[in-house]
Motif scaffolding. Sequence first.
Motif, PDB file in Angstrom:
ATOM      1  N   ALA A 196       0.835  -1.202   0.000  1.00 44.56           N
ATOM      2  CA  ALA A 196       0.000   0.000   0.000  1.00 44.56           C
ATOM      3  C   ALA A 196       0.871   1.254   0.000  1.00 44.56           C
ATOM      4  N   ARG A 197       1.924   1.249   0.807  1.00 48.97           N
ATOM      5  CA  ARG A 197       2.837   2.395   0.849  1.00 48.97           C
ATOM      6  C   ARG A 197       3.532   2.572  -0.498  1.00 48.97           C
ATOM      7  N   SER A 198       3.935   1.484  -1.123  1.00 46.82           N
ATOM      8  CA  SER A 198       4.571   1.563  -2.440  1.00 46.82           C
ATOM      9  C   SER A 198       3.629   2.194  -3.464  1.00 46.82           C
ATOM     10  N   ARG A 199       2.361   1.762  -3.457  1.00 47.04           N
ATOM     11  CA  ARG A 199       1.372   2.340  -4.380  1.00 47.04           C
ATOM     12  C   ARG A 199       1.229   3.839  -4.149  1.00 47.04           C
ATOM     13  N   GLU A 200       1.129   4.215  -2.875  1.00 41.13           N
ATOM     14  CA  GLU A 200       0.965   5.619  -2.498  1.00 41.13           C
ATOM     15  C   GLU A 200       2.147   6.461  -2.990  1.00 41.13           C
ATOM     16  N   LEU A 201       3.354   5.983  -2.752  1.00 40.07           N
ATOM     17  CA  LEU A 201       4.541   6.729  -3.161  1.00 40.07           C
ATOM     18  C   LEU A 201       4.675   6.799  -4.675  1.00 40.07           C
ATOM     19  N   ALA A 202       4.482   5.693  -5.352  1.00 36.94           N
ATOM     20  CA  ALA A 202       4.633   5.661  -6.810  1.00 36.94           C
ATOM     21  C   ALA A 202       3.636   6.585  -7.497  1.00 36.94           C
ATOM     22  N   ALA A 203       2.453   6.728  -6.928  1.00 34.10           N
ATOM     23  CA  ALA A 203       1.415   7.556  -7.538  1.00 34.10           C
ATOM     24  C   ALA A 203       1.820   9.023  -7.636  1.00 34.10           C
ATOM     25  N   THR A 204       2.817   9.435  -6.869  1.00 36.22           N
ATOM     26  CA  THR A 204       3.227  10.842  -6.867  1.00 36.22           C
ATOM     27  C   THR A 204       4.299  11.156  -7.910  1.00 36.22           C
ATOM     28  N   PHE A 205       4.717  10.152  -8.676  1.00 33.79           N
ATOM     29  CA  PHE A 205       5.772  10.353  -9.663  1.00 33.79           C
ATOM     30  C   PHE A 205       5.317   9.898 -11.056  1.00 33.79           C
ATOM     31  N   GLU A 206       5.873  10.530 -12.062  1.00 26.89           N
ATOM     32  CA  GLU A 206       5.659  10.097 -13.442  1.00 26.89           C
ATOM     33  C   GLU A 206       6.545   8.883 -13.719  1.00 26.89           C
ATOM     34  N   LEU A 207       6.161   8.075 -14.710  1.00 33.34           N
ATOM     35  CA  LEU A 207       6.958   6.893 -15.061  1.00 33.34           C
ATOM     36  C   LEU A 207       8.373   7.260 -15.471  1.00 33.34           C
ATOM     37  N   ASP A 208       8.566   8.439 -16.052  1.00 31.72           N
ATOM     38  CA  ASP A 208       9.889   8.874 -16.502  1.00 31.72           C
ATOM     39  C   ASP A 208      10.747   9.463 -15.384  1.00 31.72           C
ATOM     40  N   HIS A 209      10.203   9.568 -14.179  1.00 31.95           N
ATOM     41  CA  HIS A 209      10.966  10.121 -13.059  1.00 31.95           C
ATOM     42  C   HIS A 209      12.206   9.248 -12.820  1.00 31.95           C
ATOM     43  N   VAL A 210      13.367   9.882 -12.747  1.00 37.03           N
ATOM     44  CA  VAL A 210      14.641   9.174 -12.612  1.00 37.03           C
ATOM     45  C   VAL A 210      15.279   9.542 -11.270  1.00 37.03           C
ATOM     46  N   VAL A 211      15.819   8.507 -10.616  1.00 36.16           N
ATOM     47  CA  VAL A 211      16.512   8.697  -9.336  1.00 36.16           C
ATOM     48  C   VAL A 211      17.852   7.972  -9.379  1.00 36.16           C
ATOM     49  N   PRO A 212      18.805   8.429  -8.562  1.00 34.54           N
ATOM     50  CA  PRO A 212      20.079   7.707  -8.496  1.00 34.54           C
ATOM     51  C   PRO A 212      19.912   6.361  -7.809  1.00 34.54           C
ATOM     52  N   GLN A 213      20.714   5.418  -8.267  1.00 35.58           N
ATOM     53  CA  GLN A 213      20.734   4.083  -7.669  1.00 35.58           C
ATOM     54  C   GLN A 213      22.183   3.627  -7.680  1.00 35.58           C
ATOM     55  N   GLU A 214      22.670   3.191  -6.515  1.00 36.47           N
ATOM     56  CA  GLU A 214      24.107   2.954  -6.339  1.00 36.47           C
ATOM     57  C   GLU A 214      24.722   1.959  -7.315  1.00 36.47           C
ATOM     58  N   GLU A 215      24.029   0.928  -7.721  1.00 37.80           N
ATOM     59  CA  GLU A 215      24.615  -0.084  -8.601  1.00 37.80           C
ATOM     60  C   GLU A 215      24.393   0.214 -10.080  1.00 37.80           C
ATOM     61  N   LEU A 216      23.274   0.827 -10.403  1.00 38.98           N
ATOM     62  CA  LEU A 216      22.911   1.036 -11.806  1.00 38.98           C
ATOM     63  C   LEU A 216      23.133   2.464 -12.294  1.00 38.98           C
ATOM     64  N   GLY A 217      23.463   3.358 -11.396  1.00 42.17           N
ATOM     65  CA  GLY A 217      23.631   4.761 -11.764  1.00 42.17           C
ATOM     66  C   GLY A 217      22.337   5.523 -11.579  1.00 42.17           C
ATOM     67  N   GLN A 218      21.374   5.240 -12.446  1.00 44.10           N
ATOM     68  CA  GLN A 218      20.057   5.854 -12.356  1.00 44.10           C
ATOM     69  C   GLN A 218      19.005   4.839 -12.773  1.00 44.10           C
ATOM     70  N   VAL A 219      17.803   4.993 -12.219  1.00 38.49           N
ATOM     71  CA  VAL A 219      16.666   4.168 -12.635  1.00 38.49           C
ATOM     72  C   VAL A 219      15.430   5.056 -12.696  1.00 38.49           C
ATOM     73  N   SER A 220      14.515   4.686 -13.567  1.00 39.14           N
ATOM     74  CA  SER A 220      13.239   5.397 -13.667  1.00 39.14           C
ATOM     75  C   SER A 220      12.185   4.631 -12.869  1.00 39.14           C
ATOM     76  N   LEU A 221      11.087   5.309 -12.579  1.00 43.64           N
ATOM     77  CA  LEU A 221       9.970   4.603 -11.945  1.00 43.64           C
ATOM     78  C   LEU A 221       9.505   3.469 -12.848  1.00 43.64           C
ATOM     79  N   ARG A 222       9.509   3.672 -14.145  1.00 43.45           N
ATOM     80  CA  ARG A 222       9.125   2.610 -15.089  1.00 43.45           C
ATOM     81  C   ARG A 222       9.991   1.373 -14.868  1.00 43.45           C
ATOM     82  N   TRP A 223      11.302   1.572 -14.743  1.00 43.20           N
ATOM     83  CA  TRP A 223      12.228   0.463 -14.525  1.00 43.20           C
ATOM     84  C   TRP A 223      11.930  -0.212 -13.188  1.00 43.20           C
ATOM     85  N   ILE A 224      11.650   0.595 -12.155  1.00 44.18           N
ATOM     86  CA  ILE A 224      11.335   0.027 -10.839  1.00 44.18           C
ATOM     87  C   ILE A 224      10.093  -0.859 -10.933  1.00 44.18           C
ATOM     88  N   TYR A 225       9.064  -0.392 -11.639  1.00 47.21           N
ATOM     89  CA  TYR A 225       7.863  -1.219 -11.810  1.00 47.21           C
ATOM     90  C   TYR A 225       8.206  -2.553 -12.481  1.00 47.21           C
TER      91      TYR A 225
END
Length: 166
Positions: free
Chosen positions: A108-137
Amino acid sequence: MTDPDVPAVVRSAVGGEREVLEAFLDFQRGVVRRKAAGLSDGQARRNLVPSATTIAGLLKHLAIVEHNWFERILTQQPSDLPAPDASFAVGEDEIVEDVLAAYDAACARSRELAATFELDHVVPQEELGQVSLRWIYVHMIEETARHAGHADILRELTDGSTGVLG
């Protein structure tokens, strides 16, 4: 088809990208949840394979994975998470009902948090460099489906139940 995740997958056949991703992730979450439904604490903790993998352990691990990808990585919130191997450990005082509740809350928390971002939203990730919400899904669909398969095998070994709906 009484579980809401099942008709949602069917409806998403003509849906947009986000609807499809969310429906398939929720469907896999539901499969894992159904694998634990109706099991006693002993059955959910039972080791049936050489590793420490149990149905309760899978639920606990997946709750931590949800927290990791949606809260820690997507929202960049600091978090102390257990080591990957420790995430499968179910304490003596933990009952399957509580592990299921924690998994439901994490989803439920994951759904709530994801709903606040666009699929193209990109964040840093230590192993991959960057990931998008689309990639996380997509990653979460893969991770949850893989463990749903493990849970399916463990449930079949427990009481003969098989399939995504049972």
